[in-house]
Design a protein around this motif. Structure first.
Motif, PDB file in Angstrom:
ATOM      1  N   ALA A  25       0.818  -1.213   0.000  1.00  0.00           N
ATOM      2  CA  ALA A  25       0.000   0.000   0.000  1.00  0.00           C
ATOM      3  C   ALA A  25       0.852   1.263   0.000  1.00  0.00           C
ATOM      4  O   ALA A  25       0.316   2.350  -0.090  1.00  0.00           O
ATOM      5  CB  ALA A  25      -0.919  -0.010   1.210  1.00  0.00           C
ATOM      6  N   CYS A  29       3.060   9.121   4.505  1.00  0.00           N
ATOM      7  CA  CYS A  29       1.787   8.450   4.241  1.00  0.00           C
ATOM      8  C   CYS A  29       0.769   8.824   5.307  1.00  0.00           C
ATOM      9  O   CYS A  29       1.114   9.045   6.463  1.00  0.00           O
ATOM     10  CB  CYS A  29       1.959   6.936   4.258  1.00  0.00           C
ATOM     11  N   GLN A  89      -2.600   7.284   7.132  1.00  0.00           N
ATOM     12  CA  GLN A  89      -3.417   6.101   7.330  1.00  0.00           C
ATOM     13  C   GLN A  89      -4.776   6.567   7.840  1.00  0.00           C
ATOM     14  O   GLN A  89      -4.878   7.163   8.909  1.00  0.00           O
ATOM     15  CB  GLN A  89      -2.766   5.162   8.338  1.00  0.00           C
ATOM     16  N   GLU A  99      -8.260   1.764   7.067  1.00  0.00           N
ATOM     17  CA  GLU A  99      -9.208   1.528   5.987  1.00  0.00           C
ATOM     18  C   GLU A  99      -8.481   1.667   4.659  1.00  0.00           C
ATOM     19  O   GLU A  99      -8.679   0.900   3.746  1.00  0.00           O
ATOM     20  CB  GLU A  99     -10.354   2.524   6.084  1.00  0.00           C
ATOM     21  N   TYR A 100      -7.641   2.702   4.590  1.00  0.00           N
ATOM     22  CA  TYR A 100      -6.776   2.838   3.425  1.00  0.00           C
ATOM     23  C   TYR A 100      -5.560   3.675   3.800  1.00  0.00           C
ATOM     24  O   TYR A 100      -5.547   4.370   4.801  1.00  0.00           O
ATOM     25  CB  TYR A 100      -7.505   3.425   2.217  1.00  0.00           C
ATOM     26  N   ASP A 144      -2.804   6.436   2.170  1.00  0.00           N
ATOM     27  CA  ASP A 144      -2.573   7.384   1.081  1.00  0.00           C
ATOM     28  C   ASP A 144      -1.150   7.918   1.189  1.00  0.00           C
ATOM     29  O   ASP A 144      -0.834   8.683   2.084  1.00  0.00           O
ATOM     30  CB  ASP A 144      -3.589   8.522   1.174  1.00  0.00           C
TER      31      ASP A 144
END
Length: 90
Positions: free
Chosen positions: A23, A31, A33, A42-43, A45
């Motif tokens: 990811a 990043c 989270q 959940e994701y 970025d």
């Protein structure tokens, strides 16, 4: 003997969970989270160039900013192919 091994291998494949892709984008150093209803992300970025930039985007959201463990660092500048000229004595 072999049918037992095949059955055991098939059983292992059935109970194995789905493989997760990496990811983290190695092109960005920070990043974010984003968390859903549970404590698992959940994701993720990874499109931020600094922690303050990420923190501004994460403000007011259930999210945390972290340093990207897979950041590859800045790309080196391309090398020049120009060769110095040699002066010949006449």
């Amino acid at each position: 003997m072999r049918p037992k091994l095949y059955a055991l291998a098939a059983l292992g494949v059935c109970f194995a969970g789905p493989a997760a892709a990496q990811a983290y984008d190695p092109n960005y150093p920070v990043c974010m989270q984003v968390y859903g209803g549970t404590l698992t992300p959940e994701y993720i970025d990874c499109s931020f160039t600094s922690l303050p930039q990420c923190q501004a985007s994460a403000s007011g959201r259930p999210a945390t900013c972290t340093v990207n463990p897979f950041y590859a660092g800045p790309k080196p500048a391309p090398r020049s192919r120009v060769h110095p000229r040699r002066h010949h004595a006449d």
